[in-house]
Design a protein around this motif. Structure first.
Motif, short mmCIF file in Angstrom:
data_model
loop_
_atom_site.label_atom_id
_atom_site.label_comp_id
_atom_site.label_asym_id
_atom_site.label_seq_id
_atom_site.Cartn_x
_atom_site.Cartn_y
_atom_site.Cartn_z
N SER A 77 0.83 -1.21 0.00
CA SER A 77 0.00 0.00 0.00
C SER A 77 0.86 1.26 0.00
O SER A 77 0.43 2.32 -0.45
CB SER A 77 -0.92 0.02 1.21
OG SER A 77 -1.72 -1.11 1.22
N ASN A 94 3.21 0.81 -3.65
CA ASN A 94 2.49 0.85 -4.91
C ASN A 94 1.02 1.22 -4.70
O ASN A 94 0.13 0.39 -4.77
CB ASN A 94 2.61 -0.52 -5.60
CG ASN A 94 2.27 -0.44 -7.06
OD1 ASN A 94 1.68 0.56 -7.51
ND2 ASN A 94 2.60 -1.47 -7.82
N PRO A 95 0.79 2.51 -4.43
CA PRO A 95 -0.56 2.96 -4.05
C PRO A 95 -1.59 2.74 -5.15
O PRO A 95 -2.78 2.72 -4.87
CB PRO A 95 -0.39 4.46 -3.79
CG PRO A 95 1.05 4.77 -3.90
CD PRO A 95 1.79 3.58 -4.44
N LYS A 96 -1.14 2.58 -6.40
CA LYS A 96 -2.11 2.46 -7.49
C LYS A 96 -2.39 1.00 -7.87
O LYS A 96 -3.17 0.73 -8.78
CB LYS A 96 -1.60 3.22 -8.73
CG LYS A 96 -1.47 4.71 -8.48
CD LYS A 96 -1.70 5.51 -9.77
CE LYS A 96 -2.01 6.96 -9.49
NZ LYS A 96 -0.80 7.79 -9.40
N SER A 97 -1.72 0.06 -7.20
CA SER A 97 -1.91 -1.33 -7.60
C SER A 97 -3.29 -1.85 -7.22
O SER A 97 -3.92 -1.33 -6.30
CB SER A 97 -0.84 -2.21 -6.96
OG SER A 97 -1.24 -2.54 -5.64
N THR A 152 -3.55 -2.75 -3.55
CA THR A 152 -3.77 -1.60 -2.66
C THR A 152 -5.22 -1.14 -2.74
O THR A 152 -5.84 -0.83 -1.73
CB THR A 152 -2.83 -0.44 -3.06
OG1 THR A 152 -1.50 -0.94 -3.07
CG2 THR A 152 -2.93 0.71 -2.08
N GLU A 153 -5.75 -1.15 -3.95
CA GLU A 153 -7.16 -0.79 -4.14
C GLU A 153 -8.05 -1.74 -3.33
O GLU A 153 -9.03 -1.33 -2.71
CB GLU A 153 -7.51 -0.85 -5.64
CG GLU A 153 -8.86 -0.27 -5.99
CD GLU A 153 -9.10 1.12 -5.37
OE1 GLU A 153 -10.15 1.27 -4.73
OE2 GLU A 153 -8.25 2.03 -5.50
N ARG A 202 -8.04 -0.68 0.18
CA ARG A 202 -8.90 0.49 0.36
C ARG A 202 -10.37 0.09 0.37
O ARG A 202 -11.17 0.67 1.08
CB ARG A 202 -8.63 1.53 -0.74
CG ARG A 202 -7.42 2.40 -0.45
CD ARG A 202 -7.36 3.61 -1.36
NE ARG A 202 -7.08 3.23 -2.73
CZ ARG A 202 -5.85 3.23 -3.27
NH1 ARG A 202 -4.81 3.61 -2.58
NH2 ARG A 202 -5.69 2.85 -4.51
N GLN A 248 -3.64 6.98 5.32
CA GLN A 248 -3.67 7.81 4.11
C GLN A 248 -5.03 8.48 3.91
O GLN A 248 -5.16 9.40 3.11
CB GLN A 248 -3.31 6.96 2.88
CG GLN A 248 -1.81 6.63 2.86
CD GLN A 248 -1.43 5.62 1.80
OE1 GLN A 248 -2.29 4.89 1.30
NE2 GLN A 248 -0.15 5.56 1.47
#
Ligand SMILES: Nc1ncnc2c1ncn2[C@@H]1O[C@H](COP(=O)(O)OP(=O)(O)O)[C@@H](O)[C@H]1O
Ligand SMILES: [Mg+2]
Length: 226
Positions: free
Chosen positions: A12, A15-18, A21-22, A25, A67
């Motif tokens: 997370s 690689n916040p866009k992976s 990570t999603e 979220r 975040q």
């Protein structure tokens, strides 16, 4: 550096866009929705057996909560196989065990991390009596103190089927995220875990199924529990 020290990357953060990570979220969002009626502030993760992904799940959840501008504290209450000091590259000289035995005060046990808004209480030295420690009144008082100081309190625990620690901590938490390795945990084991959580009226917020063979290959699935 031991193997466990460099093998715990936090996706997370890295690689916040992976999609993974999603997925974390979306767990957060699901928990937020499930807490509309009852406040869910103290959340623990557990599993049936070791190695199913409890620590990975709760540490990534901690990052995505932080975040979202929540003030978060993550407690390593797996006093048998603690990992958070490795994950967040922190000293483990003092931590939960030292707090519970009054060798250190709260301000000195809560450590800042590289993630803003995210603090960690590492396990501290592994004690001889982890179940007794987490069952103590001091543990309950600590959680209450943290409720006042943080928006979200996340707790990592040992596996349910091995020892009673997680069941005890469930009595002090508002909800449980259950992490199951679908390749490893058989239905009767999952039911046993459910029964143990029901015994203490724990609210299962959701189940993270790891190791799921899915066409899109994320290997990971979350569903709401009812
Ligand atoms: N969703 C996932 N996808 C891939 N690997 C995972 C996932 N969750 C956990 N792992 C890996 O599985 C291993 C055990 O995870 P860990 O979180 O330490 O388990 P536990 O805390 O339940 O013992 C670790 O090497 C971790 O990186
Ligand atoms: Mg763990």
């Amino acid at each position: 550096m031991s193997k466990s020290e460099n093998k715990r990357p936090l996706i997370s953060l890295l690689n916040p866009k992976s999609p993974v990570t999603e997925a974390y979220r979306s767990i957060r969002t699901n928990i937020d929705f499930s807490s509309l009626d009852n406040k869910v502030q103290v959340i623990m993760s557990t599993s049936a057996t070791p190695g199913e992904g409890k620590s990975t799940t709760i540490s990534n959840l901690a990052v995505v909560y932080a975040q979202s501008d929540k003030k978060v504290v993550l407690i390593d209450a797996d006093l048998r196989k603690p990992t958070m000091h490795h994950t967040f590259k922190l000293s483990n000289r003092h931590g939960l065990s030292s707090l519970l035995t009054r060798q250190v005060d709260l301000a000195n046990a809560v450590q800042d991390t590289a993630v803003s808004n995210l603090s960690v209480i590492t396990s501290g030295p592994i004690p001889p009596n982890p179940s007794e420690m987490v069952a103590s009144g001091r543990m309950s008082a600590l959680i209450e103190e943290l409720r006042d100081q943080f928006d979200i309190v996340l707790i990592d625990t040992p596996p349910m089927l091995a020892v009673t620690d997680a069941q005890i901590i469930a009595t002090k938490s508002d909800g449980v995220v259950l992490v199951l390795d679908s390749g490893r945990v058989k239905k009767d084991m999952a039911l046993k875990v459910q029964e143990q959580l029901n015994q203490v009226n724990a609210k299962i917020l959701g189940v993270v199924l790891n190791n799921v063979k899915k066409k899109n290959g994320s290997g990971y699935y979350y569903y709401e529990y009812s």
